[in-house]
Design an enzyme around this catalytic site. Structure first.
Site, PDB file in Angstrom:
ATOM      1  N   CYS A 121      -4.155   7.065 -28.756  1.00 23.83           N
ATOM      2  CA  CYS A 121      -4.232   6.649 -30.409  1.00 23.83           C
ATOM      3  C   CYS A 121      -5.474   6.500 -30.777  1.00 23.83           C
ATOM      4  O   CYS A 121      -6.460   5.885 -30.194  1.00 23.83           O
ATOM      5  CB  CYS A 121      -3.271   5.525 -30.613  1.00 23.83           C
ATOM      6  N   CYS A 128       0.767   7.931 -32.877  1.00 23.11           N
ATOM      7  CA  CYS A 128       1.097   6.713 -32.428  1.00 23.11           C
ATOM      8  C   CYS A 128       2.347   6.198 -32.843  1.00 23.11           C
ATOM      9  O   CYS A 128       2.658   5.874 -34.054  1.00 23.11           O
ATOM     10  CB  CYS A 128       0.073   5.858 -32.690  1.00 23.11           C
ATOM     11  N   LYS A 171      10.443  -1.451  21.622  1.00 20.27           N
ATOM     12  CA  LYS A 171      10.100  -0.781  22.978  1.00 20.27           C
ATOM     13  C   LYS A 171      10.543  -1.408  24.321  1.00 20.27           C
ATOM     14  O   LYS A 171      10.374  -2.575  24.387  1.00 20.27           O
ATOM     15  CB  LYS A 171       8.599  -0.617  22.903  1.00 20.27           C
ATOM     16  N   SER A 188       8.434  11.562  18.267  1.00 23.06           N
ATOM     17  CA  SER A 188       8.715  10.822  17.088  1.00 23.06           C
ATOM     18  C   SER A 188       9.715   9.848  17.569  1.00 23.06           C
ATOM     19  O   SER A 188      10.045   9.889  18.815  1.00 23.06           O
ATOM     20  CB  SER A 188       9.377  11.715  15.943  1.00 23.06           C
ATOM     21  N   LYS A 229       6.211  -1.293  12.466  1.00 18.84           N
ATOM     22  CA  LYS A 229       6.118   0.182  12.222  1.00 18.84           C
ATOM     23  C   LYS A 229       5.269   0.444  11.106  1.00 18.84           C
ATOM     24  O   LYS A 229       5.575   0.181   9.883  1.00 18.84           O
ATOM     25  CB  LYS A 229       7.427   0.630  12.095  1.00 18.84           C
ATOM     26  N   LYS A 243      14.613   0.580  11.229  1.00 18.75           N
ATOM     27  CA  LYS A 243      13.955   0.505   9.953  1.00 18.75           C
ATOM     28  C   LYS A 243      14.487  -0.546   9.045  1.00 18.75           C
ATOM     29  O   LYS A 243      15.652  -1.102   9.034  1.00 18.75           O
ATOM     30  CB  LYS A 243      14.043   1.858   9.280  1.00 18.75           C
ATOM     31  N   ASP A 264     -21.345 -11.090   4.253  1.00 20.73           N
ATOM     32  CA  ASP A 264     -21.560  -9.600   4.287  1.00 20.73           C
ATOM     33  C   ASP A 264     -23.359  -9.299   3.985  1.00 20.73           C
ATOM     34  O   ASP A 264     -23.673  -8.145   4.362  1.00 20.73           O
ATOM     35  CB  ASP A 264     -20.880  -9.096   2.955  1.00 20.73           C
ATOM     36  N   ASP A 299       3.024   1.943   8.313  1.00 16.96           N
ATOM     37  CA  ASP A 299       3.296   3.295   7.516  1.00 16.96           C
ATOM     38  C   ASP A 299       2.065   3.914   7.010  1.00 16.96           C
ATOM     39  O   ASP A 299       1.477   3.901   6.168  1.00 16.96           O
ATOM     40  CB  ASP A 299       4.070   2.832   6.242  1.00 16.96           C
ATOM     41  N   TYR A 335     -24.875  -9.470   7.117  1.00 11.96           N
ATOM     42  CA  TYR A 335     -24.265  -8.134   7.788  1.00 11.96           C
ATOM     43  C   TYR A 335     -25.233  -6.709   7.441  1.00 11.96           C
ATOM     44  O   TYR A 335     -25.760  -6.199   7.870  1.00 11.96           O
ATOM     45  CB  TYR A 335     -22.782  -7.657   7.746  1.00 11.96           C
ATOM     46  N   ASP A 336     -25.407  -6.759   6.042  1.00  8.18           N
ATOM     47  CA  ASP A 336     -26.157  -5.746   5.395  1.00  8.18           C
ATOM     48  C   ASP A 336     -27.638  -5.753   5.727  1.00  8.18           C
ATOM     49  O   ASP A 336     -28.272  -4.699   6.133  1.00  8.18           O
ATOM     50  CB  ASP A 336     -26.151  -5.803   4.102  1.00  8.18           C
ATOM     51  N   CYS A 355       1.521   2.665 -34.682  1.00 10.50           N
ATOM     52  CA  CYS A 355       0.618   2.348 -36.088  1.00 10.50           C
ATOM     53  C   CYS A 355       0.638   3.874 -36.442  1.00 10.50           C
ATOM     54  O   CYS A 355      -0.144   4.066 -37.599  1.00 10.50           O
ATOM     55  CB  CYS A 355      -0.724   1.861 -35.588  1.00 10.50           C
ATOM     56  N   CYS A 397      -4.803  -0.326 -34.833  1.00  9.95           N
ATOM     57  CA  CYS A 397      -3.447  -0.182 -33.947  1.00  9.95           C
ATOM     58  C   CYS A 397      -3.141  -1.673 -33.211  1.00  9.95           C
ATOM     59  O   CYS A 397      -3.858  -1.964 -32.292  1.00  9.95           O
ATOM     60  CB  CYS A 397      -3.616   1.031 -33.010  1.00  9.95           C
TER      61      CYS A 397
HETATM   62  S1  IVH Z   1       5.348   4.315  19.133  1.00  9.32           S
HETATM   63  C1  IVH Z   1       6.542   7.627  21.906  1.00  9.32           C
HETATM   64  N1  IVH Z   1       4.773   2.219  17.936  1.00  9.32           N
HETATM   65  O1  IVH Z   1       6.307   5.708  13.532  1.00  9.32           O
HETATM   66  C2  IVH Z   1       6.485   6.490  21.063  1.00  9.32           C
HETATM   67  N2  IVH Z   1       5.071   4.477  16.657  1.00  9.32           N
HETATM   68  O2  IVH Z   1       8.529   8.300  14.106  1.00  9.32           O
HETATM   69  C3  IVH Z   1       5.529   6.741  20.057  1.00  9.32           C
HETATM   70  N3  IVH Z   1       4.668   4.263  14.260  1.00  9.32           N
HETATM   71  O3  IVH Z   1       5.169   8.773  13.996  1.00  9.32           O
HETATM   72  C4  IVH Z   1       5.617   6.140  18.622  1.00  9.32           C
HETATM   73  N4  IVH Z   1       4.196   2.166  14.020  1.00  9.32           N
HETATM   74  O4  IVH Z   1       3.255   7.314  13.512  1.00  9.32           O
HETATM   75  C5  IVH Z   1       5.304   3.534  17.690  1.00  9.32           C
HETATM   76  N5  IVH Z   1       4.082   0.326  16.523  1.00  9.32           N
HETATM   77  C6  IVH Z   1       4.475   1.555  16.467  1.00  9.32           C
HETATM   78  C7  IVH Z   1       4.437   2.421  15.166  1.00  9.32           C
HETATM   79  C8  IVH Z   1       4.712   4.039  15.468  1.00  9.32           C
HETATM   80  C9  IVH Z   1       4.316   3.245  13.353  1.00  9.32           C
HETATM   81  C10 IVH Z   1       5.128   5.794  13.659  1.00  9.32           C
HETATM   82  C11 IVH Z   1       4.319   6.671  14.601  1.00  9.32           C
HETATM   83  C12 IVH Z   1       5.509   7.839  14.629  1.00  9.32           C
HETATM   84  C13 IVH Z   1       6.602   7.248  13.732  1.00  9.32           C
HETATM   85  C14 IVH Z   1       7.945   7.345  14.521  1.00  9.32           C
END
Ligand code: IVH
Length: 686
Positions: A438, A422, A304, A97, A130, A328, A48, A132, A51-52, A425, A444
């Site tokens: 407290c 508290c 996919k 989605s 997937k 999921k 690091d 989050d 890099y800095d 105590c 305490c």
């Molecule tokens: S593909 C047309 N791949 O999951 C396909 N989505 O409702 C588009 N997400 O809002 C999505 N990881 O934000 C895809 N490896 C991944 C993903 C992913 C997370 C999210 C995405 C979407 C929600 C699905």
């Protein structure tokens, strides 16, 4: 020496500029490369500190030649002045989605349906985590990142281009030159769990509200009007879909991802190509098992269909593609009931309301209690005994109450109120903003126990073998009444404790003795000053270098430090003003506790120039400016390019310029090269 040889080495200004320009270009490339290794490949090759140094050198050159600052320079990832609102942008393609499934049987049915529709005997899939976080659209024109937007309603999103530019994992320029003229991607912006926890710690240390989970933290950080704020947040991004691309398209999703990776874009590392749906199920199972060990949050896998021509043939429904599904994991949210609200007393005396729940399994773990954070939170969520609530467990985060589920016709008790005394105590309870605490302090037992456990913890005095049980006994038997009593313990006393024999008591006494030599930042941590966590302790140690300097500082001095706001400085000042605290510190010292000045991560000796700041002006004969910088930085000092009241030394070489004048005006100590050398030699030898 002949006159001409003196000057023949000095290049004419245009040559200097040319050399600087070359260096600047090289630095940009190097930094980009290291960003890529660090953020995309997760395989850094330099420290690091190194890099800095590259980064600072680039900054200085850009300061010297403002006309050479380009928008894709790594230094431009710092954000821009705030906006009044985020602009709206239409997406080039709708951001769809995904249909979610949870049951493997449904996934088998999906595979059957796809085979039927495609009239295919076998389908290969690409599976990915997937993520989050929050979904973003990313647009590259001629290899340059030009626009980015949140998903919004799927058709129109919010323009977060300048915020996205601050994310170092996101290349501002694609690598190699075989990228398409126009490229539209979809990816996920998220926060790693460790960064999320550290951010929350910083937020609470500062008195700000913590984020409920990494996804909220990522969304809140990206959708900022002030992109400088985004720049300060540890966001990462992964690209998982090509939404549009000029030129020939790869024939499979897998190849698309490979191509993105070649261009230097971050893609899902955990991806797998599956020839059968059974392999898909196996990936889901394995990934779920790994879920708690991953450095980021995922809530399932995305399946996919690999062939892009098949994807086009299947097309989409109104809001989701037909060729992909989200498979999921079981939710980490569950519904249960609040049986009681208890109060726990922490080491700094803070009273925390705690929901005692009817035990429920959430994501494979049985939960019977959840934090309610503070009284404001209880009031905001209007949580009372007997309520039905949704509990949530995010990653390794402690369970929390997500929301109350109103049940019509239910008769509810009066709203919850914090106690006035508290529960441990009976001392009076005082209020500070949303927090109640407290006032009993060392009286305490809960606070004293917490304080001693904290003092002995790894981040502080690191006393091996001084666990919760032992601390409780020491306090309950009256052997320890304040921190310094630990250093007064003897074998005879320890032998009287349950579970202690000759050997264990010797070991504990040895561990206590070993802890007597402690770096300043860990000493500060150990004191348990309200709002002073690991990060702030480090900042203080770096900034002041010694405990005496910290104890002598006033509010203004503390607040002059970037990381320290009014609440932390108030807490520091009142801690050190308190006679009993000063007495404990004195006694610790008298009992042989010795505080080491701040250490650098690389060196094992004290850094003798820590807290000092240097400015160099003019050329040095014995080494280059860069070498001089490295020298002082290795000894813990900082180097800056302009002289201010905070500058400790101005080092003057030949042809020192305006900085020397400035130093004289401000009364900053001036060193010539010989004096500078002496200082360095003396510091290195000690
Ligand atoms: S593909 C047309 N791949 O999951 C396909 N989505 O409702 C588009 N997400 O809002 C999505 N990881 O934000 C895809 N490896 C991944 C993903 C992913 C997370 C999210 C995405 C979407 C929600 C699905």
């Amino acid at each position: 020496m002949r006159q001409d040889s003196l000057f023949s080495d000095v290049p004419p200004p245009s040559k200097i500029r040319q050399a600087d320009e070359n260096r600047l270009a090289a630095l940009k490339n190097q930094i980009r490369h290291h960003d890529y290794l660090y953020y995309v490949k997760d395989r850094p090759e330099i420290s690091d500190g190194e890099y800095d140094r590259l980064f600072r050198e680039l900054l200085e050159l850009e300061l010297k030649y403002p006309d050479l600052v380009t928008s894709d320079s790594p230094t431009q990832r710092v954000g821009a002045p705030p906006l009044d609102e985020l602009g709206k942008v239409p997406h080039e393609r709708p951001m769809l989605s995904l249909d979610s499934l949870m049951d493997p049987v449904e996934v088998l049915a999906f595979d059957q349906r796809m085979k039927r529709e495609l009239e295919a005997e076998q389908i290969d899939y690409t599976v990915e985590p997937k993520f989050d976080g929050l979904s973003v659209e990313l647009v590259y024109d001629h290899g340059t990142f030009v626009r980015g937007a949140t998903r919004g309603d799927g058709t129109i999103g919010e323009d977060v281009t300048i915020n996205l530019r601050t994310i170092r994992a996101l290349p501002l320029q694609l690598q190699t030159d075989r990228y398409p003229e126009h490229l539209v991607l979809r990816g996920e912006v998220y926060m790693r769990l460790s960064d999320f926890h550290a951010l929350n710690r910083r937020m609470t240390e500062r008195g700000d509200d913590a984020f409920a989970n990494p996804r909220n933290a990522a969304a809140g950080s990206l959708r900022q009007l002030d992109s400088r704020m985004t720049a300060s947040r540890p966001l990462v991004v992964t690209c998982y879909e090509v939404m549009a691309m000029s030129g020939p398209l790869p024939s499979t999703h897998w190849d698309e991802l490979e191509r993105l990776a070649e261009w230097g874009l971050p893609v899902p590392m955990l991806r797998r190509r599956c020839d059968t749906i059974d392999q898909v199920l196996a990936f889901h199972r394995e990934t779920q098992e790994q879920r708690d060990n991953l450095p980021y949050e995922i809530d399932g896998v995305v399946v996919k269909i690999n062939r892009v021509d098949w994807q086009s043939r299947l097309g989409m429904k109104s809001r989701s593609p037909r060729w992909a599904i989200a498979f999921k994991f079981p939710p980490r949210k569950e519904i249960t009931e609040i049986q009681d609200i208890a109060i726990s007393v922490g080491r700094t005396g803070t009273l925390t309301p705690l929901a005692l729940l009817k035990p429920v399994e959430v994501g494979g773990v049985t939960i019977s209690r959840a934090t309610l954070h503070n009284a404001d939170e209880v009031a905001r969520k209007d949580i009372r005994v007997g309520d039905t609530v949704r509990v949530e467990r995010a990653g390794d985060v402690i369970p929390a109450i997500a929301e109350r589920i109103p049940i019509s016709g239910q008769i509810r008790p009066e709203p919850f109120l914090m106690p006035q005394h508290c529960p441990i105590c009976e001392s009076a309870v005082a209020r500070e903003g949303a927090y109640y605490y407290c006032t009993g302090q060392a009286v305490c037992p809960a606070q004293l126990k917490g304080a001693i456990e904290h003092f002995a913890s790894k981040m502080a005095f690191n006393i091996d073998g001084l666990g919760k049980k032992t601390v409780a006994q020491l306090i309950d038997q009256g052997l320890v009444k304040d921190l310094s009593d630990l250093y007064r313990l003897n074998q005879e006393q320890l032998l009287k404790l349950e579970g202690f024999a000759e050997r264990s008591s010797t070991l504990l006494l040895e561990a206590i003795a070993r802890s007597k030599t402690v770096p300043l930042e860990r000493f500060l941590m150990g004191l348990g000053i309200r709002q002073v966590g690991q990060h702030i302790a480090k900042v203080l140690a770096r900034e002041f270098g010694s405990l005496d300097a910290i104890m002598a500082a006033d509010r203004d001095r503390f607040q002059a430090i970037r990381e320290i706001g009014p609440e932390i400085s108030e807490s520091l000042v009142s801690y050190f003003q308190e006679q009993s605290n000063r007495r404990v510190i004195d006694q610790l010292k008298q009992l042989g506790v010795s505080i080491m000045e701040q250490r650098s991560p690389q060196s094992h000796g004290p850094l003798l120039l820590s807290g000092k700041s240097f400015v160099f002006t003019g050329g040095l004969a014995s080494c280059s400016r860069e070498e001089a910088k490295v020298l002082v930085e290795q000894l813990g000092a900082m180097v800056s390019s302009s002289v201010s009241k905070k500058t400790t030394y101005v080092v003057t070489g030949s042809e020192a310029g305006a900085k020397l004048e400035q130093a004289r005006k401000l009364g900053v100590q001036i060193l010539d090269e010989e004096e500078f050398r002496k200082l360095i030699d003396a510091s290195e030898q000690r």
